[in-house]
Write a protein that holds these residues in place. Structure first.
Motif, PDB file in Angstrom:
ATOM      1  N   THR A   1      39.979  45.349  41.883  1.00 32.98           N
ATOM      2  CA  THR A   1      41.254  45.019  42.483  1.00 32.98           C
ATOM      3  C   THR A   1      41.137  43.619  43.086  1.00 32.98           C
ATOM      4  O   THR A   1      40.275  43.368  43.918  1.00 32.98           O
ATOM      5  N   CYS A   2      42.012  42.737  42.654  1.00 26.07           N
ATOM      6  CA  CYS A   2      41.983  41.365  43.156  1.00 26.07           C
ATOM      7  C   CYS A   2      42.465  41.352  44.603  1.00 26.07           C
ATOM      8  O   CYS A   2      43.556  41.829  44.896  1.00 26.07           O
ATOM      9  N   PRO A   3      41.660  40.816  45.540  1.00 28.05           N
ATOM     10  CA  PRO A   3      42.089  40.812  46.941  1.00 28.05           C
ATOM     11  C   PRO A   3      43.269  39.878  47.195  1.00 28.05           C
ATOM     12  O   PRO A   3      43.958  40.019  48.197  1.00 28.05           O
ATOM     13  N   GLU A   4      43.505  38.937  46.295  1.00 27.61           N
ATOM     14  CA  GLU A   4      44.598  37.978  46.484  1.00 27.61           C
ATOM     15  C   GLU A   4      45.943  38.557  46.088  1.00 27.61           C
ATOM     16  O   GLU A   4      46.900  38.480  46.832  1.00 27.61           O
ATOM     17  N   CYS A   5      46.013  39.163  44.897  1.00 21.40           N
ATOM     18  CA  CYS A   5      47.307  39.656  44.423  1.00 21.40           C
ATOM     19  C   CYS A   5      47.358  41.186  44.353  1.00 21.40           C
ATOM     20  O   CYS A   5      48.401  41.770  44.115  1.00 21.40           O
ATOM     21  N   GLY A   6      46.216  41.840  44.566  1.00 20.41           N
ATOM     22  CA  GLY A   6      46.203  43.301  44.569  1.00 20.41           C
ATOM     23  C   GLY A   6      46.264  43.925  43.200  1.00 20.41           C
ATOM     24  O   GLY A   6      46.385  45.142  43.066  1.00 20.41           O
TER      25      GLY A   6
ATOM     26  N   THR B   1      38.514  36.668  42.766  1.00 19.66           N
ATOM     27  CA  THR B   1      39.940  36.712  42.419  1.00 19.66           C
ATOM     28  C   THR B   1      40.052  37.042  40.937  1.00 19.66           C
ATOM     29  O   THR B   1      39.084  36.909  40.193  1.00 19.66           O
ATOM     30  N   CYS B   2      41.242  37.463  40.529  1.00 13.35           N
ATOM     31  CA  CYS B   2      41.459  37.659  39.104  1.00 13.35           C
ATOM     32  C   CYS B   2      41.657  36.285  38.450  1.00 13.35           C
ATOM     33  O   CYS B   2      41.732  35.268  39.136  1.00 13.35           O
ATOM     34  N   TYR B   3      41.761  36.279  37.171  1.00 14.71           N
ATOM     35  CA  TYR B   3      41.913  35.017  36.440  1.00 14.71           C
ATOM     36  C   TYR B   3      43.170  34.264  36.868  1.00 14.71           C
ATOM     37  O   TYR B   3      43.140  33.060  37.108  1.00 14.71           O
ATOM     38  N   LYS B   4      44.287  35.011  37.006  1.00 12.49           N
ATOM     39  CA  LYS B   4      45.558  34.387  37.388  1.00 12.49           C
ATOM     40  C   LYS B   4      45.460  33.698  38.743  1.00 12.49           C
ATOM     41  O   LYS B   4      45.907  32.578  38.930  1.00 12.49           O
ATOM     42  N   CYS B   5      44.839  34.418  39.693  1.00 11.32           N
ATOM     43  CA  CYS B   5      44.695  33.852  41.035  1.00 11.32           C
ATOM     44  C   CYS B   5      43.728  32.677  41.035  1.00 11.32           C
ATOM     45  O   CYS B   5      43.872  31.753  41.826  1.00 11.32           O
ATOM     46  N   TYR B   6      42.756  32.748  40.134  1.00  9.60           N
ATOM     47  CA  TYR B   6      41.832  31.625  40.007  1.00  9.60           C
ATOM     48  C   TYR B   6      42.614  30.374  39.641  1.00  9.60           C
ATOM     49  O   TYR B   6      42.466  29.318  40.265  1.00  9.60           O
TER      50      TYR B   6
END
Ligand SMILES: [Zn+2]
Length: 120
Positions: free
Chosen positions: A76-81, A98-103
Motif C-alpha cells: 500500500t503506497c503511503p502517499e496515495c493509499g 511510494t508507488c510508481y505514480k507517486c514517484y
C-alpha cells in the motif's frame, strides 16, 4: 575367494578406535539423553512455527521464494493509499516507499531530498 574373517568387524572397530579414539566407534545413542531430546523437539517446534521461507509465489510467470516477495503492508503506497501488485510499483516501493505514480509526481528529480526526508 578368501574366507571371510569373522573378526573383521571387531578388528576394524579396534583399528578405528586406535586411530580416532573411542568416540568414533560408540553408538550415537550413547551421546543422546532426555535433556537433548527435549531441546531438540523444542527447536523443531520453533522451526515449524516460522513462516515458510521457501513457499513459492507465482508472479508474472515466475516462481519467487516468499521471503524475497514484498510483504502485504509494503503493497500500500503511503502517499496515495493505492494497493498494488504491480512489480514496477514494488521497485519504487522498496527504494522510495511510494508507488510508481507517486514517484513520478513527488520524487523524480529530487530523489536525494526525498530519501533524506524519509530517513529523518
Ligand atoms: Zn502512490
Amino acid at each position: 575367494m578368501k574366507e571371510k574373517d569373522p573378526n573383521f568387524i571387531p578388528k576394524l572397530e579396534k583399528a578405528i578406535e586406535q586411530k580416532y579414539g573411542d568416540i568414533a566407534t560408540r553408538n550415537p545413542s550413547h551421546f543422546w539423553n532426555e535433556e537433548k531430546e527435549r531441546a531438540y523437539l523444542e527447536q523443531l517446534k520453533k522451526e515449524n512455527e516460522k513462516p515458510p521461507e521457501y513457499t513459492t509465489i507465482q508472479s508474472e510467470g515466475f516462481f519467487i521464494k516468499s521471503k524475497l516477495f514484498i510483504k502485504a503492508h509494503q503493497r500500500t503506497c503511503p502517499e496515495c493509499g493505492k494497493y498494488s501488485f504491480d512489480v514496477k510499483d514494488d521497485l519504487y516501493m522498496n527504494k522510495y516507499s511510494t508507488c510508481y505514480k507517486c514517484y513520478i509526481l513527488y520524487v523524480e528529480g529530487r530523489e536525494e531530498k526525498w530519501l533524506k526526508k524519509k530517513m529523518a
